[in-house]
Write an enzyme that holds these catalytic residues in place. Structure first.
Site, PDB file in Angstrom:
ATOM      1  N   THR A  20       9.308   9.766  27.762  1.00 52.14           N
ATOM      2  CA  THR A  20       9.080  10.477  26.483  1.00 52.14           C
ATOM      3  C   THR A  20       8.406   9.569  25.238  1.00 52.14           C
ATOM      4  OG1 THR A  20      11.238   9.270  25.745  1.00 52.14           O
ATOM      5  CG2 THR A  20      11.543  11.236  27.014  1.00 52.14           C
ATOM      6  N   TRP A  21       7.547   8.648  25.631  1.00 57.72           N
ATOM      7  CA  TRP A  21       6.655   7.930  24.738  1.00 57.72           C
ATOM      8  C   TRP A  21       5.726   8.968  24.173  1.00 57.72           C
ATOM      9  CZ3 TRP A  21       1.764   4.882  25.661  1.00 57.72           C
ATOM     10  CH2 TRP A  21       1.362   4.530  24.386  1.00 57.72           C
ATOM     11  N   TYR A  49      10.161   5.014  19.812  1.00 59.33           N
ATOM     12  CA  TYR A  49       9.604   6.260  20.059  1.00 59.33           C
ATOM     13  C   TYR A  49      10.171   7.191  18.994  1.00 59.33           C
ATOM     14  CZ  TYR A  49       8.780   4.600  24.920  1.00 59.33           C
ATOM     15  OH  TYR A  49       8.371   3.712  25.992  1.00 59.33           O
ATOM     16  N   SER A 160      10.765  -5.158  30.145  1.00 59.87           N
ATOM     17  CA  SER A 160       9.684  -4.518  30.393  1.00 59.87           C
ATOM     18  C   SER A 160       8.544  -5.112  29.802  1.00 59.87           C
ATOM     19  CB  SER A 160       9.601  -3.124  29.419  1.00 59.87           C
ATOM     20  OG  SER A 160       8.751  -2.339  29.507  1.00 59.87           O
ATOM     21  N   TYR A 210       5.119   2.417  34.265  1.00 60.09           N
ATOM     22  CA  TYR A 210       4.792   3.390  33.027  1.00 60.09           C
ATOM     23  C   TYR A 210       3.296   3.601  33.245  1.00 60.09           C
ATOM     24  CZ  TYR A 210       3.637  -0.395  29.477  1.00 60.09           C
ATOM     25  OH  TYR A 210       2.968  -1.245  28.968  1.00 60.09           O
ATOM     26  N   SER A 215      -2.240   7.027  30.836  1.00 66.36           N
ATOM     27  CA  SER A 215      -1.782   7.505  29.529  1.00 66.36           C
ATOM     28  C   SER A 215      -3.095   8.018  28.806  1.00 66.36           C
ATOM     29  CB  SER A 215      -1.356   5.945  28.700  1.00 66.36           C
ATOM     30  OG  SER A 215      -0.998   6.110  27.599  1.00 66.36           O
ATOM     31  N   LEU A 267       5.528  22.108  30.648  1.00 74.23           N
ATOM     32  CA  LEU A 267       6.241  22.933  31.673  1.00 74.23           C
ATOM     33  C   LEU A 267       5.801  22.626  33.126  1.00 74.23           C
ATOM     34  CD1 LEU A 267       9.158  23.788  31.190  1.00 74.23           C
ATOM     35  CD2 LEU A 267       8.289  26.292  31.493  1.00 74.23           C
ATOM     36  N   SER A 268       4.555  23.224  33.296  1.00 72.05           N
ATOM     37  CA  SER A 268       4.056  23.088  34.726  1.00 72.05           C
ATOM     38  C   SER A 268       3.721  21.912  35.408  1.00 72.05           C
ATOM     39  CB  SER A 268       2.652  23.986  34.774  1.00 72.05           C
ATOM     40  OG  SER A 268       1.576  23.379  33.995  1.00 72.05           O
TER      41      SER A 268
END
EC number: 1.1.1.21
Length: 316
Positions: A20-21, A49, A160, A210, A215, A267-268
């Site tokens: 969710t970052w 976040y 982390s 992650y 990213s 969504l996809s």
């Protein structure tokens, strides 16, 4: 085919979770709801976040709809570096818990090994622009976090962005009550982390990857940076398996028994990213992906690289 990794606490952590970052408020709520509908049960959050409240709303709505039960979810959050002092750690944790609208977390991580000066700013700097560090260390933070486990507010603790020397220091901490169950680190074909993963697994510490797609939406990307989603070899492997590049990048971790938390608000992509349990990369595929390593990092608090406990000077 197994879809989870077993932690030393015997808990089952789903191998694919939703990151969710950088998921903007206004989008993250719908993303989390869509992810629950798509079968995700592992959600990766963090105080820093600044979107945990919406994640919490999404989870609550889905629980009310009876789409999912709390005990089937695996919710992770992280303690930011300005809250390493015990009293501040408690406050930060309480805010996370109330924002997420939960009465416990499945996993609570130290987000970054360096302590930063307490205050309103997440990255405090002096007038010269130098980052202000804290005297409190990750070992101090850990003591406070252990109390959360004893109180039943957190099921397990982890770290982390730690290198293996830092994990070693934590494991050798006098009076350690709760060992770390995970180390969450950046991992993709340009940063394969073979030695660190091997080390963690040898200590019974699970690894969470992650930025598995490199990213691409990180705010500080430079035009000359390599693009993980455009590696020709990965494109070739994806075409062979009739899968997307992202699915191959995610499957790469799953086959190493490494959990992986791709972020998406599309969504996809959310649906696609968890559809990685119906194909197998060959040994040749895996070897080809591992051979791409160049120890290139997309993420890190590089402004603190001259300070004590910066994690990325070591080989692993």
């Amino acid at each position: 085919m197994t879809t989870f990794v077993k932690l030393r606490t015997k808990a089952k952590m789903p191998l694919v979770g939703l990151g969710t970052w950088k998921s903007p408020p206004g989008q993250v709520k719908e993303a989390v709801k869509a992810a629950i509908d798509a079968g995700y049960r592992h959600f990766d959050c963090a105080y820093v976040y600044q979107n945990e409240s919406e994640v919490g709303e999404a989870i609550q709505e889905k629980i009310k709809e009876k789409a999912v039960r709390r005990e089937d979810l695996f919710i992770v959050s992280k303690l930011w570096s300005t809250f390493f002092e015990k009293s501040l750690m408690k406050e930060a944790f309480q805010k996370t818990l109330s924002d997420l609208k939960l009465d416990y977390l499945d996993l609570y991580l130290i987000h970054w090994p360096q302590g930063l000066q307490a205050g309103k700013e997440f990255l405090p700097k002096d007038s010269q622009g130098k980052v202000l560090m804290s005297k409190s260390t990750f070992l101090d933070a850990w003591e406070g976090m252990e109390e959360l486990v004893d109180q039943g507010l957190v099921k397990a603790l982890g770290v982390s962005n730690f290198n293996h020397f830092q994990i070693e220091r934590l494991l050798n901490k006098p009076g350690l009550k709760h060992k770390p169950v995970t180390n969450q680190v950046e991992c993709h074909p340009y940063l394969t982390q073979e030695k660190l993963i091997q080390y963690c697994h040898s200590k019974g510490i699970a690894v969470i990857a992650y930025s598995p797609l490199g990213s691409p939406d990180r705010p500080y990307a430079k035009p000359e940076d390599p693009v993980v989603l455009e590696i020709p070899k990965i494109k070739e492997i994806a075409a062979k398996h009739k899968k997307t590049i992202a699915q191959v990048l995610i499957r790469f971790h799953v086959q190493r028994n490494v959990a992986v938390i791709p972020k998406s608000v599309t969504l996809s992509h959310i649906k696609e990213n968890i559809q990685v349990f119906d194909f197998q990369l060959s040994e040749e595929d895996m070897a080809a992906i591992l051979s791409l390593n160049r120890n290139w990092r997309a993420c890190g608090l590089f402004v603190t690289s001259d300070e004590e406990d910066f994690p990325f000077h070591e080989e692993y």
